[in-house]
Design an enzyme around this catalytic site. Structure first.
Site, short mmCIF file in Angstrom:
data_model
loop_
_atom_site.label_atom_id
_atom_site.label_comp_id
_atom_site.label_asym_id
_atom_site.label_seq_id
_atom_site.Cartn_x
_atom_site.Cartn_y
_atom_site.Cartn_z
N SER A 63 21.48 39.46 28.03
CA SER A 63 21.45 41.32 27.67
C SER A 63 19.87 41.46 28.17
O SER A 63 19.50 41.22 27.70
CB SER A 63 22.12 41.48 26.79
OG SER A 63 21.42 42.84 26.42
N LYS B 46 37.98 34.70 45.29
CA LYS B 46 36.73 35.95 45.33
C LYS B 46 35.02 35.09 45.65
O LYS B 46 34.56 36.11 44.85
CB LYS B 46 37.18 36.36 44.27
CG LYS B 46 38.52 37.40 44.65
CD LYS B 46 39.21 38.22 43.79
CE LYS B 46 38.01 39.36 43.45
NZ LYS B 46 37.53 40.49 44.39
N SER C 214 39.59 52.10 40.35
CA SER C 214 38.54 51.70 40.18
C SER C 214 37.81 52.24 39.60
O SER C 214 36.96 53.11 38.76
CB SER C 214 37.50 50.49 41.19
OG SER C 214 36.27 50.27 40.50
N TYR D 285 24.43 47.61 36.47
CA TYR D 285 25.54 46.69 35.47
C TYR D 285 25.79 47.60 34.59
O TYR D 285 25.14 47.91 33.49
CB TYR D 285 24.04 45.39 34.91
CG TYR D 285 25.34 44.68 33.83
CD1 TYR D 285 25.85 43.56 34.51
CD2 TYR D 285 25.67 43.98 32.51
CE1 TYR D 285 26.38 42.46 33.86
CE2 TYR D 285 26.12 43.60 31.79
CZ TYR D 285 27.00 42.47 32.38
OH TYR D 285 27.73 41.93 31.39
N LYS E 37 42.64 33.01 52.56
CA LYS E 37 43.22 33.80 51.29
C LYS E 37 44.62 33.49 51.72
O LYS E 37 45.68 33.49 50.90
CB LYS E 37 43.08 35.31 51.52
CG LYS E 37 41.66 35.90 51.12
CD LYS E 37 41.37 37.38 50.58
CE LYS E 37 42.27 37.81 52.00
NZ LYS E 37 42.22 38.91 52.11
N TYR F 130 30.15 50.68 46.25
CA TYR F 130 31.65 50.72 46.09
C TYR F 130 32.70 51.27 44.82
O TYR F 130 33.25 51.96 45.21
CB TYR F 130 31.73 49.30 45.51
CG TYR F 130 33.07 49.20 45.41
CD1 TYR F 130 34.49 49.25 45.57
CD2 TYR F 130 33.62 48.98 43.63
CE1 TYR F 130 35.89 48.33 44.84
CE2 TYR F 130 34.24 48.45 42.81
CZ TYR F 130 35.83 48.71 43.68
OH TYR F 130 37.20 48.47 43.03
N PHE G 87 44.00 38.74 45.82
CA PHE G 87 44.05 38.38 44.23
C PHE G 87 45.19 39.50 43.98
O PHE G 87 46.67 38.88 43.78
CB PHE G 87 42.96 38.91 43.50
CG PHE G 87 43.04 38.32 43.02
CD1 PHE G 87 44.05 38.24 41.89
CD2 PHE G 87 42.66 39.84 41.31
CE1 PHE G 87 44.31 37.84 40.33
CE2 PHE G 87 42.03 40.01 40.23
CZ PHE G 87 43.25 38.77 39.44
N ILE G 88 45.61 40.99 43.71
CA ILE G 88 46.37 41.50 43.07
C ILE G 88 47.55 41.60 44.38
O ILE G 88 48.31 42.08 43.61
CB ILE G 88 45.40 43.11 42.77
CG1 ILE G 88 45.14 42.93 42.44
CG2 ILE G 88 46.55 44.05 42.13
CD1 ILE G 88 43.94 44.38 41.68
#
Length: 321
Positions: A203, A178, A114, A280, A38, A141, A10-11
């Site tokens: 929420s 993605k 990140s 989250y 990709k 991650y 993507f980036i």
């Protein structure tokens, strides 16, 4: 020559597009090119050579004299993956190998960190290098990205210029491959196109009403502009936030997607999946003062501007950056 890892992603692919536009044609594109989903991201781009991810280090050892800069964008970015060994291999150890070669051969480096490193934001969202070792990411991650940031800061030997960029919620063209990890805008566009409706996560935090969870959404074109600025700037090494600096709600995001598609908003809510519910982030917002302080003064797209451009000029036609 400029090396871009994650080149078909993507980036990385968007970065190559902008480098080409600015006259840089000797691009060394590094990726796992067996992932054919990709492949379209690199169509039409000027690339000097494709190098398989596993072959990069031997390639650098043979060609380092001609390498002007490295953008290390490639990583395993799946926040729902919990096999730490994968992140150790691809996000930590691979990045260390790149860093060590940048030190040995004096090659300047920009790498992707990140905002996942900030966890629940207990210490805020300031890119203060003194507090990085105290951060508590919510998943492997985020742990892998923070582990490498800590390691980089601890090194006595550093590249002549380096910058680690804490990407916040990036959206924009070239993320078609993605799947679940694509931006909410892309998911919203596809849902709205198919059903004229959009479902958002409910929420599960009493401090936030449904749809009013907030993130710092940054348009990929702005992120790319910062990367290229740093390639030219080459001083003030360190770790930097890279967001818009303005938190917005998911409801704002989706309402703007409806607007860009000329449709009336119809939003409902579903439970957040169990596998990510306790990991989250309900709020993120980049403090962008550090990047501004070194001379980056270009304004970022507002959410309204970025969503409109993405939907009207890319998603609606399937165009690539």
């Amino acid at each position: 020559m400029i090396i871009v890892t994650g080149a078909a992603g993507f980036i990385g692919s968007g970065l190559i597009s902008q480098l080409n536009t600015e006259g840089f044609k000797s691009i060394i594109a590094v990726d796992d090119f067996s992932k054919i989903e990709k492949a379209a991201n690199l169509e039409g781009k000027t690339i000097k050579e494709k190098v398989e991810r596993s072959e990069l280090f031997s390639w650098i050892d043979q060609n380092y004299r001609d390498v002007e800069f490295i953008f290390h964008i490639g990583a395993r970015t799946n926040t729902t993956e919990f096999d730490k060994q994968i992140f150790d291999e691809l996000n930590v150890n691979y990045s260390k190998e790149i860093w060590n070669r940048c030190v040995e051969y004096q090659i300047p480096l920009v790498y992707a960190s990140s905002a996942a490193t900030y966890g629940l934001g207990e210490l805020g969202y300031d890119d203060n290098e003194a507090t990085i070792s105290q951060l508590k990411p919510l998943n492997p991650y985020g742990d892998s990205k923070n582990e490498f940031d800590i390691w980089a800061l601890a090194q006595e030997k550093k590249p002549l210029f380096w910058a680690g960029l804490k990407f916040f919620n990036v959206y924009g063209p070239n993320e078609y491959h993605k799947a679940r990890m694509a931006s909410v805008i892309m998911h919203a566009y596809n849902q709205i196109k198919a059903t004229d409706k959009m479902k958002l996560f409910r929420s599960h935090n009493p401090d936030y009403r449904d749809g009013e969870q907030m993130r710092d959404f940054i348009y990929v074109k702005d992120l790319i502009d910062v990367c290229i600025f740093l390639m030219h700037h080459r001083k003030n090494s360190g770790i930097y936030n890279l967001g818009s600096g303005q938190a917005r709600t998911f409801k704002d995001l989706v309402e703007n997607t409806f607007k860009a598609m000329d449709k009336t908003p119809d939003i409902s809510f579903i439970d957040t999946p169990i596998d990510i519910r306790d990991k989250y982030q309900y709020f993120t917002e980049a403090n962008m003062n550090k990047l501004r302080s070194i001379g980056y003064n270009k304004p970022f797209h507002t959410l309204e501007e970025g969503v409109a451009d993405y939907v009207k000029n890319y998603l609606s036609s399937g165009a690539y950056l």
